[in-house]
Write a protein that holds these residues in place. Structure first.
Motif, PDB file in Angstrom:
ATOM      1  N   PHE A  74      79.574  -4.487 -26.770  1.00  0.00           N
ATOM      2  CA  PHE A  74      80.793  -4.935 -25.807  1.00  0.00           C
ATOM      3  C   PHE A  74      80.417  -6.217 -25.301  1.00  0.00           C
ATOM      4  O   PHE A  74      80.796  -7.364 -24.041  1.00  0.00           O
ATOM      5  N   ALA A  75      80.122  -7.202 -26.407  1.00  0.00           N
ATOM      6  CA  ALA A  75      79.159  -8.281 -26.121  1.00  0.00           C
ATOM      7  C   ALA A  75      80.516  -9.316 -25.610  1.00  0.00           C
ATOM      8  O   ALA A  75      80.492 -10.148 -24.329  1.00  0.00           O
ATOM      9  N   ALA A  76      81.579  -9.237 -26.743  1.00  0.00           N
ATOM     10  CA  ALA A  76      82.901 -10.110 -26.291  1.00  0.00           C
ATOM     11  C   ALA A  76      83.609 -10.500 -24.850  1.00  0.00           C
ATOM     12  O   ALA A  76      83.647 -11.246 -24.267  1.00  0.00           O
ATOM     13  N   VAL A  77      83.601  -8.432 -24.372  1.00  0.00           N
ATOM     14  CA  VAL A  77      84.388  -8.952 -23.193  1.00  0.00           C
ATOM     15  C   VAL A  77      83.852  -8.595 -21.752  1.00  0.00           C
ATOM     16  O   VAL A  77      84.030  -9.172 -21.249  1.00  0.00           O
ATOM     17  N   HIS A  78      82.100  -8.202 -22.659  1.00  0.00           N
ATOM     18  CA  HIS A  78      81.405  -7.959 -21.422  1.00  0.00           C
ATOM     19  C   HIS A  78      81.628 -10.685 -20.711  1.00  0.00           C
ATOM     20  O   HIS A  78      81.620 -10.344 -19.857  1.00  0.00           O
ATOM     21  N   ALA A  79      80.758 -11.246 -21.695  1.00  0.00           N
ATOM     22  CA  ALA A  79      81.188 -12.483 -21.683  1.00  0.00           C
ATOM     23  C   ALA A  79      82.475 -13.047 -20.657  1.00  0.00           C
ATOM     24  O   ALA A  79      82.780 -13.391 -20.261  1.00  0.00           O
ATOM     25  N   GLY A  80      84.328 -12.343 -21.524  1.00  0.00           N
ATOM     26  CA  GLY A  80      85.175 -12.771 -20.791  1.00  0.00           C
ATOM     27  C   GLY A  80      85.450 -12.531 -18.847  1.00  0.00           C
ATOM     28  O   GLY A  80      86.049 -12.615 -18.689  1.00  0.00           O
ATOM     29  N   LEU A  81      85.041 -11.059 -18.853  1.00  0.00           N
ATOM     30  CA  LEU A  81      84.931 -10.551 -17.675  1.00  0.00           C
ATOM     31  C   LEU A  81      84.609 -10.923 -16.453  1.00  0.00           C
ATOM     32  O   LEU A  81      84.364 -10.756 -15.193  1.00  0.00           O
ATOM     33  N   GLY A 103      90.924  -0.276 -35.403  1.00  0.00           N
ATOM     34  CA  GLY A 103      89.566   1.199 -35.847  1.00  0.00           C
ATOM     35  C   GLY A 103      88.989   1.677 -34.889  1.00  0.00           C
ATOM     36  O   GLY A 103      90.175   1.318 -33.655  1.00  0.00           O
ATOM     37  N   HIS A 104      87.839   1.750 -34.370  1.00  0.00           N
ATOM     38  CA  HIS A 104      87.264   2.722 -34.199  1.00  0.00           C
ATOM     39  C   HIS A 104      86.849   1.584 -32.403  1.00  0.00           C
ATOM     40  O   HIS A 104      86.330   2.159 -31.456  1.00  0.00           O
ATOM     41  N   MET A 105      87.013   0.861 -32.537  1.00  0.00           N
ATOM     42  CA  MET A 105      86.126  -0.455 -31.666  1.00  0.00           C
ATOM     43  C   MET A 105      87.518  -1.156 -31.409  1.00  0.00           C
ATOM     44  O   MET A 105      87.527  -2.796 -31.068  1.00  0.00           O
ATOM     45  N   PRO A 106      88.858  -1.338 -30.294  1.00  0.00           N
ATOM     46  CA  PRO A 106      89.004  -2.277 -30.329  1.00  0.00           C
ATOM     47  C   PRO A 106      88.864  -3.776 -29.436  1.00  0.00           C
ATOM     48  O   PRO A 106      89.371  -4.683 -29.430  1.00  0.00           O
ATOM     49  N   GLN A 107      87.810  -3.219 -28.242  1.00  0.00           N
ATOM     50  CA  GLN A 107      87.595  -3.560 -27.716  1.00  0.00           C
ATOM     51  C   GLN A 107      86.512  -4.953 -28.461  1.00  0.00           C
ATOM     52  O   GLN A 107      86.256  -6.178 -28.131  1.00  0.00           O
ATOM     53  N   ILE A 108      85.990  -5.083 -30.379  1.00  0.00           N
ATOM     54  CA  ILE A 108      85.629  -5.321 -31.088  1.00  0.00           C
ATOM     55  C   ILE A 108      86.845  -6.433 -31.742  1.00  0.00           C
ATOM     56  O   ILE A 108      87.109  -7.450 -31.950  1.00  0.00           O
ATOM     57  N   PHE A 136      92.511  -7.032 -25.437  1.00  0.00           N
ATOM     58  CA  PHE A 136      91.521  -5.877 -24.861  1.00  0.00           C
ATOM     59  C   PHE A 136      91.269  -5.862 -23.375  1.00  0.00           C
ATOM     60  O   PHE A 136      91.692  -5.759 -22.419  1.00  0.00           O
ATOM     61  N   GLU A 137      91.263  -7.552 -23.524  1.00  0.00           N
ATOM     62  CA  GLU A 137      90.087  -7.938 -21.960  1.00  0.00           C
ATOM     63  C   GLU A 137      91.780  -8.524 -21.373  1.00  0.00           C
ATOM     64  O   GLU A 137      91.720  -8.336 -20.047  1.00  0.00           O
ATOM     65  N   ALA A 138      92.693  -8.765 -21.178  1.00  0.00           N
ATOM     66  CA  ALA A 138      93.996  -8.716 -21.391  1.00  0.00           C
ATOM     67  C   ALA A 138      95.250  -7.005 -20.658  1.00  0.00           C
ATOM     68  O   ALA A 138      95.104  -7.365 -19.996  1.00  0.00           O
ATOM     69  N   ALA A 195      99.449  -2.001 -17.107  1.00  0.00           N
ATOM     70  CA  ALA A 195      98.765  -2.433 -18.441  1.00  0.00           C
ATOM     71  C   ALA A 195      99.757  -2.265 -19.191  1.00  0.00           C
ATOM     72  O   ALA A 195     101.745  -2.120 -18.299  1.00  0.00           O
ATOM     73  N   ALA A 196      99.966  -2.893 -20.619  1.00  0.00           N
ATOM     74  CA  ALA A 196     101.445  -3.401 -21.303  1.00  0.00           C
ATOM     75  C   ALA A 196     101.623  -1.311 -21.737  1.00  0.00           C
ATOM     76  O   ALA A 196     100.980  -1.233 -22.038  1.00  0.00           O
TER      77      ALA A 196
END
Length: 287
Positions: free
Chosen positions: A42-49, A259-264, A270-272, A284-285
């Motif tokens: 969740f690193a990228a989403v963590h940073a964004g949120l 694949g299995h991890m849309p958050q990546i 995903f963040e949007a 949501a969309a």
């Protein structure tokens, strides 16, 4: 290849260390990874949120840099450990619970056991919505094979990472190194086997815990968003339809070529998506 987990913080929970990242201010978001994984998922989403939320990512007990439990690792035990982690982090009110794969089932279990802790659920290719699961995990329920299959090896780590992503560009040396570092923890194989055998058999995911958990979560009527990648090789995208039938008020979204991890693989989208879901309109969309 340097086999070490990336730097992170630690909290002591019930006398045990839990590796975590805590950043930002605002409404609380909790990010929960899947079986055999780490908070890096969740690193990228963590940073964004974290730009406008208080975001907590944590290695579940016995995963990554978090110490294992004394008792067997089961879904209720992991959920209870997350509750203890939230207490240690000073989280007193409800939080948005976001879980990928087994982390989705942990989020649902936490909401079921302690509804006051959950403001909403975001379930990302979540366990709990069907019997079908990748053959590799079903093989771990076969005792003569399990220890052999769980021996850390670069080729096995690479193959496992390749199964998670539709786009092979995401199978980076850094991700393989993190997976190997987590797998080489002395307790990693034991924890994986305890969880696999508590959740399923060689035939697939057990129906008993799924039925009870989904009945309980449906009765809570929490705002829920279920998302999936249409090329998931771990838990098939057909589970999204079943999820929406069992949680009829939930919103759903299917990511294409994912694949299995849309958050990546779809981090920005995903963040949007979750930001729109958490907005006052709560929309949501469309799927």
């Amino acid at each position: 290849m340097t086999l070490a987990l990336p730097p992170a913080e630690e909290l002591t929970v019930a006398g045990r260390r839990m590796r975590c990242r805590i950043d930002g201010h605002g409404t609380t978001v909790v990010l929960l990874h899947g079986i055999g994984r780490t908070l890096e998922d969740f690193a990228a989403v963590h940073a964004g949120l974290a730009r406008d939320h208080r975001v907590l990512s944590v290695d579940l007990p016995g995963h990554g840099g978090s110490a294992p439990l004394d008792d067997p690792h089961t879904l209720p035990a992991l959920a209870a450990a997350v509750a203890g982690f939230l207490d240690a982090a000073g989280v007193t009110g409800p939080a948005h619970l976001v879980g990928n794969s087994m982390g989705g089932a942990v989020a649902m279990r936490l909401a079921a056991d302690a509804p006051e802790r959950a403001a909403s659920l975001v379930l990302v290719n979540s366990a709990g919505f069907g019997k079908e699961v990748t053959f590799a995990l079903r093989l771990l329920a076969v005792r003569p094979l399990a220890r052999l299959l769980l021996r850390p090896h670069p080729a096995v780590a690479r193959r496992s990472e390749r199964a998670i992503f539709h786009d092979p560009a995401y199978v980076t040396e850094a991700r393989i190194a993190t997976a190997l570092a987590a797998a080489r923890q002395p307790h990693a194989a034991r924890v994986m086997l305890e969880l696999v055998r508590s959740l399923g058999t060689w035939r697939g995911v057990r129906p008993e815990w799924r039925a009870e958990l989904l009945d309980t979560v449906a009765a809570l009527d929490l705002p829920t968003l279920v998302v999936w990648g249409d090329r998931d090789l771990i838990l098939p995208a057909a589970h999204l339809s079943f999820a929406r039938s069992r949680l009829p008020t939930a919103q759903g979204h299917l990511f294409r070529d994912t694949g299995h991890m849309p958050q990546i693989e779809r981090a920005a989208e995903f963040e949007a998506l979750v930001r729109r879901f958490w907005s006052p309109s709560g929309a949501a969309a469309p799927a």
